[in-house]
Design a protein around this motif. Structure first.
Motif, PDB file in Angstrom:
ATOM      1  N   ARG A 284       0.828  -1.194   0.000  1.00 11.22           N
ATOM      2  CA  ARG A 284       0.000   0.000   0.000  1.00 11.22           C
ATOM      3  C   ARG A 284       0.873   1.258   0.000  1.00 11.22           C
ATOM      4  O   ARG A 284       1.900   1.301   0.667  1.00 11.22           O
ATOM      5  N   GLU A 311      -6.492   3.765   5.021  1.00  6.97           N
ATOM      6  CA  GLU A 311      -6.843   2.406   5.403  1.00  6.97           C
ATOM      7  C   GLU A 311      -6.339   2.010   6.774  1.00  6.97           C
ATOM      8  O   GLU A 311      -7.045   1.379   7.561  1.00  6.97           O
ATOM      9  N   SER A 312      -5.089   2.353   7.076  1.00 11.41           N
ATOM     10  CA  SER A 312      -4.535   1.924   8.357  1.00 11.41           C
ATOM     11  C   SER A 312      -3.298   2.745   8.673  1.00 11.41           C
ATOM     12  O   SER A 312      -2.806   3.524   7.859  1.00 11.41           O
TER      13      SER A 312
END
Length: 316
Positions: A284, A311-312
């Protein structure tokens, strides 16, 4: 009546008018003195005395702990504390000595430690169960060097303890050769040089420590009280500062982690060709804010604009 003037009279009138037109020169201020920029950051005698009190504490604690480790009486005494060019410090060193580089945190600077080898045979004899008999001063073996390295680590711990009020910590990095010492600090830099005498029952030698100019500046600020914490702002002031900070624009970027590509793959690239990165398809991109990776995200579209879907958090 003749109103013409002679040339001498005309010259005299011009000279008189010129003298009258010149502004009066201000009187020299008796308090003005030329400033010597080379003395910037110079530690005064009073400040050196304050530093000496720190090093007296270091010398006393080192003598106690080193003596306990060796199992024999050990006295450490501060001999001198002065600011001299590093070049002079290098010239002072003994031919046979243990030279080490010390890392200073949080300054990320380097200090130099130089210990004469005269007390080393007595230390080794005591550690091997003897009474600390003196021996020949010579180059150290690998085992002897490891023992002296433990002594230097003990010195660093005691330096950190004594200098904690200044906010400095000392860490032993590695041994250095005599020829390498001149490259560790700028040769013309004014270093803060501390000299101690290590006195054992049957041997004695000198311990020298050279601290870079950045340490002198830190000491000066500390002794002047500049490192004292500032008073807390009112809630109204903090709220105003938060509001102003929220209006600040920071640089952001959505990008893959850095990757290395062989130069041969870049040679002869043309429009339309594809460059393959050594990154898996599952990797990512990272959302960087002011150059710091804060989140993992993927590129998306929001209306007519590019966007990043968070996302994180990035892996540690």
């Amino acid at each position: 009546m003749d109103k013409s003037l002679a040339q001498e009279q005309i010259d005299a009138l011009f000279k008189s008018a010129k003298a009258t037109a010149q502004p009066a020169q201000p009187e020299a201020d008796a308090n003005v003195r030329p400033y010597n920029y080379s003395r910037a950051g110079q530690i005064s005698r009073e400040q050196l005395r304050s530093i000496s009190s720190l090093n007296d504490l270091f010398a006393r604690n080192l003598g106690i702990n080193l003596g306990a480790w060796l199992g024999m009486q050990c006295r450490i005494q501060l001999v001198s504390a002065e600011q001299i060019p590093f070049e002079e410090f290098v010239m002072r060193g003994a031919d046979l000595s243990f030279i080490a580089s010390l890392r200073l945190e949080p300054l990320r600077a380097v200090a130099i430690l130089q210990m004469e080898l005269a007390p080393v045979p007595s230390m080794i004899d005591a550690l091997l169960g003897g009474i600390g008999q003196p021996g020949e001063v010579r180059e150290l073996t690998s085992i002897e060097e490891a023992i002296v390295a433990h002594v230097v680590e003990l010195i660093c711990r005691e330096l950190s303890s004594a200098w904690q009020s200044i906010g400095l910590s000392f860490y032993f990095e590695s041994r250095q050769m005599q020829t390498q010492m001149a490259r560790l600090l700028p040769i013309k830099e004014r270093a803060l040089c501390l000299s101690f005498e290590i006195r054992l029952p049957s041997a004695s030698g000198l311990l020298h420590i050279a601290l870079p100019a950045v340490v002198s500046n830190t000491v000066l600020r500390s002794l002047r009280g500049d490192l004292h914490p500032q008073k807390e702002h009112s809630e109204e002031t903090r709220a105003k500062m938060r509001g102003l900070v929220k209006k600040v624009s920071v640089g952001t970027a959505l990008q893959l982690a850095p990757a290395r590509i062989p130069m041969r793959e870049l040679e002869g690239l043309e429009a339309g060709q594809v460059v393959v990165f050594p990154v898996t398809a599952k990797t990512r991109p990272e959302l960087l804010v002011a150059g710091v990776p804060l989140f993992q995200a993927v590129p998306v579209r929001s209306g007519e604009r590019r966007a990043a879907h968070i996302e994180s958090l990035p892996p540690e």
